[in-house]
Design a protein around this motif. Structure first.
Motif, PDB file in Angstrom:
ATOM      1  N   SER A 161      32.267  11.836  43.277  1.00 25.64           N
ATOM      2  CA  SER A 161      33.028  10.886  44.949  1.00 25.64           C
ATOM      3  C   SER A 161      33.018   9.448  44.230  1.00 25.64           C
ATOM      4  O   SER A 161      34.340   8.780  44.126  1.00 25.64           O
ATOM      5  CB  SER A 161      32.067  10.695  46.109  1.00 25.64           C
ATOM      6  OG  SER A 161      30.337  10.201  45.378  1.00 25.64           O
ATOM      7  N   GLY A 162      31.762   8.460  43.785  1.00 27.84           N
ATOM      8  CA  GLY A 162      32.691   7.313  42.898  1.00 27.84           C
ATOM      9  C   GLY A 162      33.295   7.609  41.421  1.00 27.84           C
ATOM     10  O   GLY A 162      33.324   7.223  41.809  1.00 27.84           O
ATOM     11  N   LEU A 163      33.125   9.243  40.831  1.00 29.02           N
ATOM     12  CA  LEU A 163      34.346   8.662  39.597  1.00 29.02           C
ATOM     13  C   LEU A 163      35.614   8.904  40.354  1.00 29.02           C
ATOM     14  O   LEU A 163      36.845   8.715  40.145  1.00 29.02           O
ATOM     15  CB  LEU A 163      34.078   9.942  38.718  1.00 29.02           C
ATOM     16  CG  LEU A 163      32.697  10.012  37.962  1.00 29.02           C
ATOM     17  CD1 LEU A 163      32.720  11.566  37.175  1.00 29.02           C
ATOM     18  CD2 LEU A 163      32.937   8.861  36.815  1.00 29.02           C
TER      19      LEU A 163
ATOM     20  N   GLU B 169      44.827  12.385  49.062  1.00 32.69           N
ATOM     21  CA  GLU B 169      44.615  10.739  50.049  1.00 32.69           C
ATOM     22  C   GLU B 169      43.186  11.348  50.460  1.00 32.69           C
ATOM     23  O   GLU B 169      42.566   9.991  51.178  1.00 32.69           O
ATOM     24  CB  GLU B 169      45.833  10.410  51.375  1.00 32.69           C
ATOM     25  CG  GLU B 169      45.293   8.277  51.941  1.00 32.69           C
ATOM     26  CD  GLU B 169      46.694   8.588  52.469  1.00 32.69           C
ATOM     27  OE1 GLU B 169      46.873   7.323  53.186  1.00 32.69           O
ATOM     28  OE2 GLU B 169      47.513   9.301  52.718  1.00 32.69           O
ATOM     29  N   ILE B 170      42.740  12.224  51.188  1.00 37.28           N
ATOM     30  CA  ILE B 170      41.726  12.603  51.886  1.00 37.28           C
ATOM     31  C   ILE B 170      40.791  12.659  51.006  1.00 37.28           C
ATOM     32  O   ILE B 170      39.752  12.540  51.248  1.00 37.28           O
ATOM     33  CB  ILE B 170      42.215  14.058  52.385  1.00 37.28           C
ATOM     34  CG1 ILE B 170      43.182  14.941  53.545  1.00 37.28           C
ATOM     35  CG2 ILE B 170      40.570  14.871  52.859  1.00 37.28           C
ATOM     36  CD1 ILE B 170      44.197  15.223  54.321  1.00 37.28           C
ATOM     37  N   LEU B 171      40.863  13.678  49.801  1.00 33.55           N
ATOM     38  CA  LEU B 171      40.020  13.274  48.725  1.00 33.55           C
ATOM     39  C   LEU B 171      39.158  11.867  48.776  1.00 33.55           C
ATOM     40  O   LEU B 171      37.570  11.446  48.689  1.00 33.55           O
ATOM     41  CB  LEU B 171      40.717  14.175  47.610  1.00 33.55           C
ATOM     42  CG  LEU B 171      39.370  13.852  46.306  1.00 33.55           C
ATOM     43  CD1 LEU B 171      37.941  14.909  46.593  1.00 33.55           C
ATOM     44  CD2 LEU B 171      39.852  14.082  45.074  1.00 33.55           C
ATOM     45  N   LEU B 172      40.214  10.846  48.574  1.00 34.98           N
ATOM     46  CA  LEU B 172      40.091   9.418  48.477  1.00 34.98           C
ATOM     47  C   LEU B 172      38.877   9.220  49.797  1.00 34.98           C
ATOM     48  O   LEU B 172      37.296   8.774  49.344  1.00 34.98           O
ATOM     49  CB  LEU B 172      40.928   8.828  47.983  1.00 34.98           C
ATOM     50  CG  LEU B 172      40.975   7.665  48.330  1.00 34.98           C
ATOM     51  CD1 LEU B 172      40.174   7.446  46.615  1.00 34.98           C
ATOM     52  CD2 LEU B 172      41.828   6.519  47.827  1.00 34.98           C
TER      53      LEU B 172
ATOM     54  N   TYR C  72      41.297   5.930  41.238  1.00 32.90           N
ATOM     55  CA  TYR C  72      41.970   5.074  42.027  1.00 32.90           C
ATOM     56  C   TYR C  72      41.832   4.018  41.812  1.00 32.90           C
ATOM     57  O   TYR C  72      42.874   3.086  41.175  1.00 32.90           O
ATOM     58  CB  TYR C  72      41.644   5.641  43.461  1.00 32.90           C
ATOM     59  CG  TYR C  72      41.979   4.791  44.580  1.00 32.90           C
ATOM     60  CD1 TYR C  72      43.800   4.807  44.751  1.00 32.90           C
ATOM     61  CD2 TYR C  72      41.865   3.454  44.636  1.00 32.90           C
ATOM     62  CE1 TYR C  72      44.709   4.351  45.646  1.00 32.90           C
ATOM     63  CE2 TYR C  72      42.421   2.933  45.785  1.00 32.90           C
ATOM     64  CZ  TYR C  72      44.026   3.265  45.474  1.00 32.90           C
ATOM     65  OH  TYR C  72      45.383   2.275  46.866  1.00 32.90           O
ATOM     66  N   VAL C  73      41.161   3.260  41.375  1.00 34.20           N
ATOM     67  CA  VAL C  73      40.990   2.156  41.045  1.00 34.20           C
ATOM     68  C   VAL C  73      41.830   1.675  39.903  1.00 34.20           C
ATOM     69  O   VAL C  73      42.224   0.180  39.440  1.00 34.20           O
ATOM     70  CB  VAL C  73      39.753   1.364  41.128  1.00 34.20           C
ATOM     71  CG1 VAL C  73      38.934  -0.102  40.566  1.00 34.20           C
ATOM     72  CG2 VAL C  73      38.657   1.389  42.504  1.00 34.20           C
TER      73      VAL C  73
ATOM     74  N   THR D 115      50.444   4.549  42.149  1.00 35.10           N
ATOM     75  CA  THR D 115      49.248   4.007  43.198  1.00 35.10           C
ATOM     76  C   THR D 115      49.915   5.843  44.381  1.00 35.10           C
ATOM     77  O   THR D 115      48.921   6.418  45.308  1.00 35.10           O
ATOM     78  CB  THR D 115      49.295   2.560  44.276  1.00 35.10           C
ATOM     79  OG1 THR D 115      50.970   2.702  43.627  1.00 35.10           O
ATOM     80  CG2 THR D 115      47.806   2.259  43.285  1.00 35.10           C
ATOM     81  N   GLU D 116      51.036   5.225  44.084  1.00 33.75           N
ATOM     82  CA  GLU D 116      51.644   6.479  45.419  1.00 33.75           C
ATOM     83  C   GLU D 116      51.257   7.529  45.230  1.00 33.75           C
ATOM     84  O   GLU D 116      51.369   8.831  45.840  1.00 33.75           O
ATOM     85  CB  GLU D 116      53.602   6.812  44.669  1.00 33.75           C
ATOM     86  CG  GLU D 116      54.155   5.534  45.371  1.00 33.75           C
ATOM     87  CD  GLU D 116      53.673   4.830  46.716  1.00 33.75           C
ATOM     88  OE1 GLU D 116      54.428   5.695  47.592  1.00 33.75           O
ATOM     89  OE2 GLU D 116      53.760   3.622  47.182  1.00 33.75           O
TER      90      GLU D 116
END
Length: 556
Positions: free
Chosen positions: A9-11, A51-54, A16-17, A42-43
């Motif tokens: 989850s951190g990776l 987006e759900i995974l993030l 994303y970052v 980002t898109e």
């Protein structure tokens, strides 16, 4: 399983970052390039499954981190661990304004979150939020980099790549902030030149409406309270848990120095030792990956729970002997005798050493090498000249060991002790390597005599004693300066055999055991000697040789 969830989850969030910061870097050129690059960075994350995974990763990572903090019995942490924890708890408070002002009002009120509109908010309307956003970039990136460092530092390849990764860890946020600052400055310039017409044009193009503005303003105070509560909640829960635990009597740890440490109910041995102020190695931060917190468990071992999946895999990777456990993974329910097996400053490289090397009986070939006439050499040469010669001698002997699979175990003034087979079970190959090592030493001495011909008052000669048998191999020496060595009758016998080279006037004295069990044929003219060596009651059979056996004629 839980550790893997936290890691992955951190990776996911770090990915994303990373794309977000690379997107910001395009602002060095223009806000329009940021928008264009955003289509590929980002898109992509607005694709519903991603987006759900993030979102799931964000919630999972934060809950697991808080759960770990809540479960900690001790907060005696390293500075890097404190930094990671505090930065992580600050992230929700620093980010919520930006999330509300972008994705939430975009989904709820149809307001476009293109970079020009967002930069107008951050640089013109709410400059304080713009500064806060820059701080958030540093906090989020630093938190992620510390986490990745903790994950990678137990990997063998990491020391080689650490410098390169560190460079990128500094370069990426620097480029991001530079792009963010350049784009913000460009938006400020456009607002000053275009005035109200430009500003309202941007807001109208982004479909900014009063309902979205009201929602943002009304959400600030509740969201601030909620995120602050999130950051403080783990400490409150932990304090309540500790208060309950104090009413219970936990098991007792007994250490070799006679000290006893009480274990809070449910705590790991690592947490109990740290809470008691006892230094303990733990490179991976207690995740069961580095094995530097390894212990030898004595009385009470049978009452410990069997190793879990993580501990079992770690112990298997270092071939741990019976009785070895990891302090970060065991939670004793009964009194337990323990002995830490590594110094508090142990490194990740130390953690990759086989577990048996912390002190176990092994079949080894022990070799003692002594430089002849070193006293006479000291009388005829200046001290610094002697030092130069000795350094050359030890360099050649060490290289001979390295080339043949031997291990430099001990320095003895004008000689050394070497081990073969301390990490192998192949007896014949170990003996062959030991013979090859002795032959290489004799060759290198001849080469050294030729190289230092003008410096030497006499030719350098060495005596080599070789014996094979069981010995206790492990890390020995003063605290913080341990090295792998061996003790036992086998080692003493090898030393005594080396002393016999002087009496026989030969460079080699080799025990009969090596020829009996090894692939090297005995020379035809070899004479068997059997005497009681100094300090030993039983006699030892050996051969005194003036040259190496023929290593090309190994037994098949």
């Amino acid at each position: 399983m839980i550790q893997n969830l936290r890691l992955y989850s951190g990776l996911t969030m770090f990915a994303y970052v990373l794309t977000h910061l690379l997107n910001h870097a395009a602002g060095i050129v223009s806000p329009e390039l940021m928008e264009t690059v955003g289509d590929f960075t980002t898109e992509v994350w607005q694709f519903p499954p991603l987006e759900i995974l993030l979102l799931v990763s964000l919630v999972t990572h934060f809950l697991l981190a808080c759960g770990r903090l809540t479960g900690r019995r001790s907060l005696r942490l390293r500075n890097s661990e404190w930094a990671q924890m505090i930065l992580g708890l600050c992230i929700p408070f620093l980010l919520f304004r930006h999330i509300i002002a972008t994705r939430i009002i975009e989904l709820g009120f149809g307001v476009s979150s293109d970079f020009e509109r967002v930069l107008l908010d951050l640089a013109v309307f709410i400059p304080f939020q713009g500064i806060l956003q820059a701080i958030t970039v540093i906090v989020v990136w630093t938190h992620g980099c510390i986490g990745i460092h903790f994950w990678l530092r137990v990997k063998p390849f990491y020391p080689k790549w650490r410098g390169t990764l560190g460079t990128f860890a500094i370069l990426i946020p620097t480029m991001s902030l530079a792009g963010y600052g350049a784009a913000a400055a460009e938006i400020i310039r456009r607002a000053e030149e275009g005035g109200r017409k430009y500003v309202f044009g941007v807001l109208e193009a982004a479909d900014v409406n009063q309902a979205a503005i009201d929602f943002y303003e009304n959400a600030l105070i509740p969201a601030s309270i909620f995120t602050i509560a999130l950051a403080l909640a783990p400490f409150g829960v932990r304090q309540i848990r500790q208060t309950i635990d104090r009413a219970k009597r936990g098991p007792m740890l007994s250490l070799p120095n006679g000290r006893f440490v009480r274990v809070p109910p449910g705590a790991t041995v690592l947490e109990a030792l740290r809470d008691a102020g006892i230094p303990m190695a733990s490179v991976c931060g207690g995740h069961g990956r580095c094995t530097t917190c390894r212990l030898h468990c004595g009385s009470g071992t049978d009452q410990l729970a069997a190793p879990g999946e993580i501990e079992a895999a770690a112990l298997k990777s270092i071939q741990a002997p019976r009785g070895m456990r990891l302090a970060c993974q065991i939670r004793p329910q009964n009194d337990l005798a323990i002995a830490p097996l590594m110094p508090p400053n142990a490194t990740a490289r130390d953690g990759r050493r086989p577990g048996g090397l912390s002190g176990s009986e092994r079949q080894v070939v022990s070799i003692f090498i002594d430089l002849r006439d070193s006293t006479r050499l000291g009388e005829l040469k200046m001290p610094y000249d002697v030092l130069f010669i000795l350094n050359q001698f030890f360099a050649e002997m060490t290289e001979a060991l390295r080339a043949t699979g031997g291990y430099y175990a001990q320095f003895t003034g004008d000689g050394l002790m070497a081990l073969y087979g301390h990490d192998s079970e192949d007896t014949e190959n170990t003996i062959l390597q030991a013979f090859e090592g002795a032959a290489e030493m004799l060759r290198r001495i001849e080469g050294l005599n030729e190289h230092l011909k003008s410096e030497l008052p006499h030719k350098l000669r060495i005596g080599i004693g070789m014996h094979m048998g069981k010995a206790i191999v492990g890390e020995m020496g003063p605290p913080g300066r341990e090295n792998i060595s061996a003790i036992g009758d086998t080692i003493n016998t090898a030393a005594r055999l080396e002393a016999q080279t002087k009496g026989h006037g030969v460079p080699l004295v080799i025990s009969k055991t090596l020829f009996d069990h090894g692939p090297i044929p005995l020379p035809e003219n070899a004479v068997l000697h059997e005497v009681a060596l100094r300090g030993k009651d039983q006699s030892v059979a050996y051969y005194a040789l003036d040259a190496m056996p023929d290593l090309t004629q190994t037994k098949r």
